[in-house]
Design an enzyme around this catalytic site. Structure first.
Site, PDB file in Angstrom:
ATOM      1  N   HIS A 487       0.815  -1.213   0.000  1.00 48.49           N
ATOM      2  CA  HIS A 487       0.000   0.000   0.000  1.00 48.49           C
ATOM      3  C   HIS A 487       0.850   1.265   0.000  1.00 48.49           C
ATOM      4  O   HIS A 487       0.392   2.321  -0.366  1.00 48.49           O
ATOM      5  CB  HIS A 487      -0.991  -0.016   1.193  1.00 48.49           C
ATOM      6  CG  HIS A 487      -0.357   0.248   2.527  1.00 48.49           C
ATOM      7  ND1 HIS A 487       0.019  -0.757   3.395  1.00 48.49           N
ATOM      8  CD2 HIS A 487      -0.035   1.422   3.154  1.00 48.49           C
ATOM      9  CE1 HIS A 487       0.557  -0.221   4.488  1.00 48.49           C
ATOM     10  NE2 HIS A 487       0.518   1.113   4.360  1.00 48.49           N
ATOM     11  N   ASP A 545      -0.335  -7.455   1.362  1.00 54.21           N
ATOM     12  CA  ASP A 545       0.243  -6.109   1.391  1.00 54.21           C
ATOM     13  C   ASP A 545       1.781  -6.221   1.402  1.00 54.21           C
ATOM     14  O   ASP A 545       2.440  -6.009   2.417  1.00 54.21           O
ATOM     15  CB  ASP A 545      -0.268  -5.373   2.654  1.00 54.21           C
ATOM     16  CG  ASP A 545       0.140  -3.902   2.647  1.00 54.21           C
ATOM     17  OD1 ASP A 545       0.586  -3.417   1.577  1.00 54.21           O
ATOM     18  OD2 ASP A 545       0.013  -3.265   3.699  1.00 54.21           O
ATOM     19  N   SER A 645       4.563   2.353   7.872  1.00 57.46           N
ATOM     20  CA  SER A 645       4.105   1.279   7.002  1.00 57.46           C
ATOM     21  C   SER A 645       5.276   0.827   6.146  1.00 57.46           C
ATOM     22  O   SER A 645       6.046   1.658   5.644  1.00 57.46           O
ATOM     23  CB  SER A 645       2.983   1.773   6.098  1.00 57.46           C
ATOM     24  OG  SER A 645       1.824   1.923   6.851  1.00 57.46           O
TER      25      SER A 645
END
Ligand SMILES: *[C@@H]1O[C@H](CO)[C@@H](O)[C@H](O)[C@H]1NC(C)=O
Ligand SMILES: *[C@@H]1O[C@H](CO)[C@@H](O)[C@H](O)[C@H]1NC(C)=O
Ligand SMILES: *[C@@H]1O[C@H](CO)[C@@H](O)[C@H](O)[C@H]1NC(C)=O
Ligand SMILES: *[C@@H]1O[C@H](CO)[C@@H](O)[C@H](O)[C@H]1NC(C)=O
Ligand SMILES: *[C@@H]1O[C@H](CO)[C@@H](O)[C@H](O)[C@H]1NC(C)=O
Length: 695
Positions: A487, A545, A645
């Site tokens: 992402h 992801d 992230s």
């Protein structure tokens, strides 16, 4: 008496018939023959045949008035003044009659004198004579009374028609007078491969006043050796200077000063080294020399090999090599054939007649393998040998502790005979693999469970500060590969230029602050080659992801940058791990320091329930799948789920850190009963491997 006087007076006035032409034969007849001869004849014939012959006369008829002693009529045969016969009478049995017995003149001449008186007392008419003469060969050789004894042969006489030849015993030679034999001298030219020669008359004393030349001349490529017999004597006069003054034997070889020999000691064996040898035996008119004899032999010229062939072999292996021998040279293993500075494939040469090889001998020089290949992230050193020569050993090593060989600590390569650097058996190109998951600063024993701690320099060297439309994290997993959350790249997946990745510092300010300007190379953005988002990733759902970033060039690892290891496909998680990131703080966007936190893994079922509970409130939340795991504390904590992230959740197994998870998402971070959710990397080991292999 009056009669005798008459004869004498008649002798004085007589005509002499000269048959001066030298003929081989002829006929003489009395006047008027075959009619009776007249009275008062006084006629003389001078007969002659060529020199070298004797004249022989044969009467085929003689009929002259007989008288005592042939007093009245007669035919007298004379040789010079010597009377060979005086003939008369008709009766062939009479002692005054020659019969048909030939008369031989001692030379090539003969005279006949025919005398008759005034009258025939008898009635009988006498017819005279008829004779035939011819030249007969003289046996000069056996004739004891040749006119001049000087013309006799001194040794052997060979009679020939009209003449004779002289010959000599062996070792003698007919001199210019063709009669006298002298000792042979001019030995002449000896061309046979071996032979014998000696002074004239040897073993008798040598003649005086001779100069005898002998020449031994055999074909080129051979050398003459003289072997003198022990019986050697050439007069030696002790004097100042050269002592072979009057008698000598001079031995000459082309290109060398001649040697004079004399004395009574045999020179024995002389290797002349030449195929042509001239010998001159000289005596003057005085003194005495016993002479010499020698046997000569020939040997093929020898080609030398000085000092043998170092580091090589010569075939065939003979103790010596002679004219026309062929050789080959091969070098020992690890050596090469060199002709001067040129390497040659093979060498073949023939021994020439001048004793030289037709090609100069080569050299066996040790081979070399060339400079060993340099090793990226490693190096080498020589263990033995020099100049990269045959059997030199180089030892390769990798730059520790960041690189190592797949198995060994070091790799030894030896320069082999094929001029390649080889391992034990094979040609090896050493390669240094990066060492993963072994930071020089290990924080695993420390780290608080609660809250984040500022990470020490070099403690999470795989940490990447990622900027892809916003802040994020990634982890280094290979020299050219970064791993991050899919992402993170969602917004920039079509423009890799918007992706910036930085490594090597625990402080963001190093990448953007003043120190970047101070050292722009060190903290530059890594060059990005391509982005590889997992194909099953579907935004906004967080399943799969995971994404890979390929760099355009390799990172060189060091204490500040190092990859983390990857798990085996579908391997189990440990109970806890460490998550690091620049976002583990409240002021996420401005955080400068890398922080880390140690977190336990949350039971999948517990986490699942927690998320399902949250979904009751926020229906747009993703569901927890087997591709994810949760970590965190049941009682909550403000920092537990707020890593950047894409940053890594690492675990430790056998003292090695491996990447277990990627910071992915979470709900109500920090709240009790809520956990951070991580992409479970072990589910993607094969995909990662495949993607890396294919790109
Ligand atoms: C020749 O002489 C011999 C003896 O001297 C004699 O017997 C003979 O009769 C003679 N012949 C002639 C033909 O006169
Ligand atoms: C030289 O000659 C002698 C006898 O004449 C002989 O015994 C000897 O072997 C010869 N030497 C050589 C090298 O031929
Ligand atoms: C390399 O050579 C050194 C010295 O001979 C030796 O000690 C070492 O064990 C060798 N290493 C390998 C991998 O063969
Ligand atoms: C950590 O690294 C920075 C540079 O990034 C340096 O300025 C600092 O002194 C280092 N800290 C320690 C404790 O070595
Ligand atoms: C991928 O997996 C194979 C088989 O396990 C392995 O030999 C190969 O080295 C791996 N490739 C990478 C890039 O890790």
């Amino acid at each position: 008496m009056a009669r005798l006087q008459l004869i004498l007076s008649v002798l004085c006035v007589c005509v002499s018939v000269c048959v001066c032409k030298r003929v081989m034969y002829g006929q003489v007849q009395s006047p008027l023959y075959p009619k009776p001869y007249p009275a008062d004849v006084h006629q003389q014939w001078d007969l002659e045949v060529p020199h070298g012959y004797q004249l022989q006369i044969t009467f085929n008829y003689l009929d002259i008035e007989p008288s005592f002693n042939c007093y009245y009529d007669s035919l007298t045969v004379l040789h010079g003044k010597k009377v060979l016969g005086k003939f008369c009478g008709p009766n062939s049995t009479d002692s005054y009659h020659p019969g048909n017995k030939p008369i031989l003149s001692p030379s090539n001449r003969l005279q006949l004198v025919f005398v008759t008186d005034e009258s025939n007392t008898e009635k009988h008419q006498y017819l005279g004579f008829s004779a035939f003469y011819q030249a007969v060969d003289i046996d000069e050789c056996s004739s004891p009374d040749l006119d001049d004894s000087e013309s006799r042969c001194s040794q052997i006489c060979l009679n020939t028609l009209g003449s004779y030849l002289c010959a000599c015993y062996h070792g003698y030679q007919l001199s210019a007078d063709q009669r006298t034999c002298v000792l042979e001298c001019a030995g002449g030219v000896f061309t046979e491969p071996e032979g014998f020669l000696s002074s004239p008359g040897f073993p008798n004393a040598a003649p005086l006043g001779v100069n005898c030349l002998y020449s031994v001349s055999v074909q080129p490529g051979f050398q003459v050796t003289l072997n003198f017999s022990d019986n050697f004597h050439i007069e030696q006069i002790d004097a100042q200077g050269p002592s072979c003054l009057f008698h000598w034997l001079k031995v000459s070889v082309p290109g060398e000063a001649p040697k004079k020999l004399c004395g009574d000691k045999s020179p024995g064996i002389i290797h002349t080294g030449s195929h042509v040898v001239d010998l001159e035996f000289h005596t003057d008119r005085h003194g005495q020399s016993g002479g010499f004899s020698l046997r000569y032999t020939t040997q093929r010229v020898e080609c030398k090999i000085e000092g043998g062939m170092r580091n090589g072999r010569i075939t065939p292996n003979f103790p010596k090599y002679s004219y026309r021998d062929y050789i080959q040279v091969r070098c020992n293993t690890g050596y090469k054939l060199m002709m001067g500075e040129n390497e040659i494939k093979s060498y073949k040469s023939m021994c020439q007649e001048n004793g030289r090889w037709h090609l100069p001998l080569p050299e066996c020089r040790i081979i070399d393998c060339g400079e060993p290949k340099s090793l990226l992230n490693g190096g080498y050193q020589f263990l033995s040998g020099s100049n990269n020569e045959y059997r030199s050993v180089v030892q390769y090593h990798c730059n520790k502790p960041f690189y190592s060989f797949a198995k060994a600590n070091e790799v030894n390569l030896t320069c082999a005979a094929d001029r390649k650097w080889r391992g034990l058996e094979n040609v090896i190109t050493p390669y240094c693999f990066p060492v993963c998951g072994r930071p020089v600063v290990d924080l695993s024993s420390r780290g608080r469970v609660f809250g984040g701690d500022i990470a020490k320099n070099n403690s999470f060297p795989w940490q990447v500060f990622l900027h892809a439309g916003g802040r994020g994290g990634a982890i280094v997993i290979g020299e050219k590969w970064l791993l991050t959350a899919a992402h993170n790249l969602e917004k920039v997946k079509h423009s890799k230029d918007e992706v910036k990745a930085y490594v090597g510092s625990n402080r963001v300010s190093d990448y953007f602050g003043s120190s970047t300007k101070a050292d722009p190379v060190l903290f530059q953005s890594l060059p990005i080659e391509s982005l590889h988002i997992h194909p099953q990733y579907k935004s906004p759902d967080f399943n799969n992801d995971i994404a890979l970033i390929k760099l355009a060039s390799s990172i060189t690892f060091n204490a500040r940058v190092m990859p983390v290891c990857l798990p085996e496909q579908d391997s189990k998680l440990e109970n806890f791990g460490w998550v690091s990131g620049f976002g583990l703080t409240e002021t996420y966007n401005t955080a400068n320091h890398l922080r880390y936190i140690r977190l336990p893994i949350v039971d999948q079922q517990v986490c699942h329930s927690s998320i399902e509970k949250a979904r009751e409130v926020h229906s747009d939340i993703s569901t927890l799948t087997e591709n994810m795991f949760c970590a965190g504390l049941p009682e909550g904590g403000k920092d537990t789920c707020q890593g950047d992230s894409g940053s890594g959740f690492v675990m430790k197994n056998n003292d090695v850190f491996y990447a277990a998870g990627i910071v992915s998402w979470g709900v109500d971070c920090g709240t009790p009963g809520r956990y951070g959710v991580y992409t479970r990397i072990a589910r993607y080991a094969n995909w990662i491997n495949k993607t890396m292999e294919e790109n």
